[in-house]
Design a protein around this motif. Structure first.
Motif, PDB file in Angstrom:
ATOM      1  N   PHE A   1       0.927  -1.211   0.067  1.00  0.00           N
ATOM      2  CA  PHE A   1       0.083   0.198   0.085  1.00  0.00           C
ATOM      3  C   PHE A   1       0.725   1.311  -0.082  1.00  0.00           C
ATOM      4  O   PHE A   1       1.875   1.082   0.630  1.00  0.00           O
ATOM      5  N   SER A   2       0.562   2.248  -0.840  1.00  0.00           N
ATOM      6  CA  SER A   2       1.344   3.422  -0.811  1.00  0.00           C
ATOM      7  C   SER A   2       0.907   4.464   0.052  1.00  0.00           C
ATOM      8  O   SER A   2       1.848   5.334   0.433  1.00  0.00           O
ATOM      9  N   ASP A   3      -0.133   4.652   0.721  1.00  0.00           N
ATOM     10  CA  ASP A   3      -0.460   5.261   1.764  1.00  0.00           C
ATOM     11  C   ASP A   3      -1.266   4.922   2.495  1.00  0.00           C
ATOM     12  O   ASP A   3      -2.155   4.012   2.465  1.00  0.00           O
ATOM     13  N   VAL A   4      -0.931   5.163   4.027  1.00  0.00           N
ATOM     14  CA  VAL A   4      -1.907   4.511   5.142  1.00  0.00           C
ATOM     15  C   VAL A   4      -2.451   5.767   5.995  1.00  0.00           C
ATOM     16  O   VAL A   4      -1.485   6.615   6.591  1.00  0.00           O
ATOM     17  N   ILE A   5      -3.776   5.990   6.037  1.00  0.00           N
ATOM     18  CA  ILE A   5      -4.362   7.228   6.567  1.00  0.00           C
ATOM     19  C   ILE A   5      -5.276   6.787   7.562  1.00  0.00           C
ATOM     20  O   ILE A   5      -6.207   6.099   7.660  1.00  0.00           O
ATOM     21  N   LEU A   6      -4.594   7.143   9.179  1.00  0.00           N
ATOM     22  CA  LEU A   6      -5.531   6.894  10.098  1.00  0.00           C
ATOM     23  C   LEU A   6      -6.680   8.151  10.043  1.00  0.00           C
ATOM     24  O   LEU A   6      -6.338   9.475  10.293  1.00  0.00           O
ATOM     25  N   TRP A   7      -7.830   7.549   9.786  1.00  0.00           N
ATOM     26  CA  TRP A   7      -8.933   8.568   9.783  1.00  0.00           C
ATOM     27  C   TRP A   7      -9.818   8.683  10.898  1.00  0.00           C
ATOM     28  O   TRP A   7     -10.632   9.647  11.216  1.00  0.00           O
ATOM     29  N   PHE A   8      -9.744   7.902  11.822  1.00  0.00           N
ATOM     30  CA  PHE A   8     -10.666   7.800  12.922  1.00  0.00           C
ATOM     31  C   PHE A   8      -9.829   7.235  14.124  1.00  0.00           C
ATOM     32  O   PHE A   8      -9.092   6.210  13.889  1.00  0.00           O
TER      33      PHE A   8
END
Ligand SMILES: Nc1ncnc2c1ncn2[C@@H]1O[C@H](C[S@+](CC[C@H]([NH3+])C(=O)[O-])CC(=O)[O-])[C@@H](O)[C@H]1O
Ligand SMILES: O=C(O)C(=O)Cc1ccccc1
Length: 243
Positions: free
Chosen positions: A224-231
């Motif tokens: 995966f190119s990006d991992v976003i913690l959104w919550f």
């Protein structure tokens, strides 16, 4: 759809057995998860919203560990993407059967197919989204990387994995704080000390948590190119991983 209040751990048990997604749990599941997971309704709704952005025409959306289908239903209500279908998977027969009835009741434009199978045996291809809302935490830790590798391979370019998990904070004192805040949340939602402690025992061998860093590293390792913690609320988190 009938469902009841969770009182599974309300009486003292001589021996607390390992937690299982059986008939009893399936029967009370909406109440149990709502009162146990901070932000659950917000997370489910936001996954629907994300589907509005990421669902691809003529692609598949997988809901792995779908329980009663809350996430699949949120997605199907949100999108009208031509040729898009949802595959909802759960290896608990009690959950899958109820889920089938549930999705029939709330029929929508996007078809939902419910499959009772271990998610590890499901072929994954042509996916625009893969949704794992509090499921990876129940998989044997040694098998988690292989599952994420397979998910990555099955996603179309630009596809996403939404991964929600109970997480462990890396410092003991910090983790203790988050665990206590979570227990307080459960007490405020009507669970007794006995219920909280017996369920904690039941989950001990069944639900093994990782830190956010461990999740992020595993997702990166998968490609995966990006991992976003959104919550994040206390020790509950949700990430979006982008292919
Ligand atoms: N190997 C497996 N294969 C398939 N299913 C599995 C496996 N292991 C566990 N499950 C299933 O994963 C689900 C986890 S609950 C998900 C909530 C839902 N996503 C929700 O948004 O309402 C989370 C929770 O209870 O904390 C259960 O239904 C298990 O049977
Ligand atoms: O109840 C808990 O303590 C949890 O960590 C969350 C949860 C919710 C539903 C089933 C299993 C675990």
């Amino acid at each position: 759809m009938s469902s009841s209040k969770d009182a599974i751990y309300s009486r003292p048990l001589d021996q607390v057995a390992d937690f299982r997604f059986d008939e009893h749990v399936a029967e009370v599941f909406p109440d149990m998860i709502q009162r146990s997971v901070p932000g659950y309704a917000t997370i489910v709704d936001a996954i629907g919203q994300m589907a509005g952005r990421y669902a691809g025409a003529d692609s598949l959306i997988y809901d792995l560990g779908c329980s009663l289908g809350a996430v699949s239903l949120a997605v199907s209500r949100y999108i009208q993407t031509p040729g898009c279908r949802i595959i909802a998977v759960d290896n608990s027969q009690a959950m899958a059967e109820r889920c089938r009835r549930h999705v029939q009741t709330f029929r929508s434009d996007t078809p939902i197919e419910v499959v009772c199978e271990d998610l590890q045996n499901i072929p994954i291809s042509n996916a625009s989204m893969i949704l794992m809302n509090f499921t990876l935490q129940f998989i044997e830790p040694g098998q988690r990387q292989a599952i994420l590798d397979k998910i990555y391979q099955g996603l179309n370019p630009g596809g996403v994995l939404v991964l929600s998990e109970k997480i462990r904070h890396p410092t003991e004192a910090g983790n203790e704080l988050l665990v206590e805040l979570h227990h307080e949340f459960k007490r405020r939602n009507g669970y007794s000390e006995l219920e909280i402690s017996q369920k904690r025992t039941a989950l001990e061998n069944v639900m093994r948590t990782d830190s956010f860093k461990e999740h992020e590293e595993r997702l990166r390792q998968a490609g995966f190119s990006d991992v976003i913690l959104w919550f994040k609320c206390f020790n509950f988190a949700s990430m979006v991983a982008i292919k």
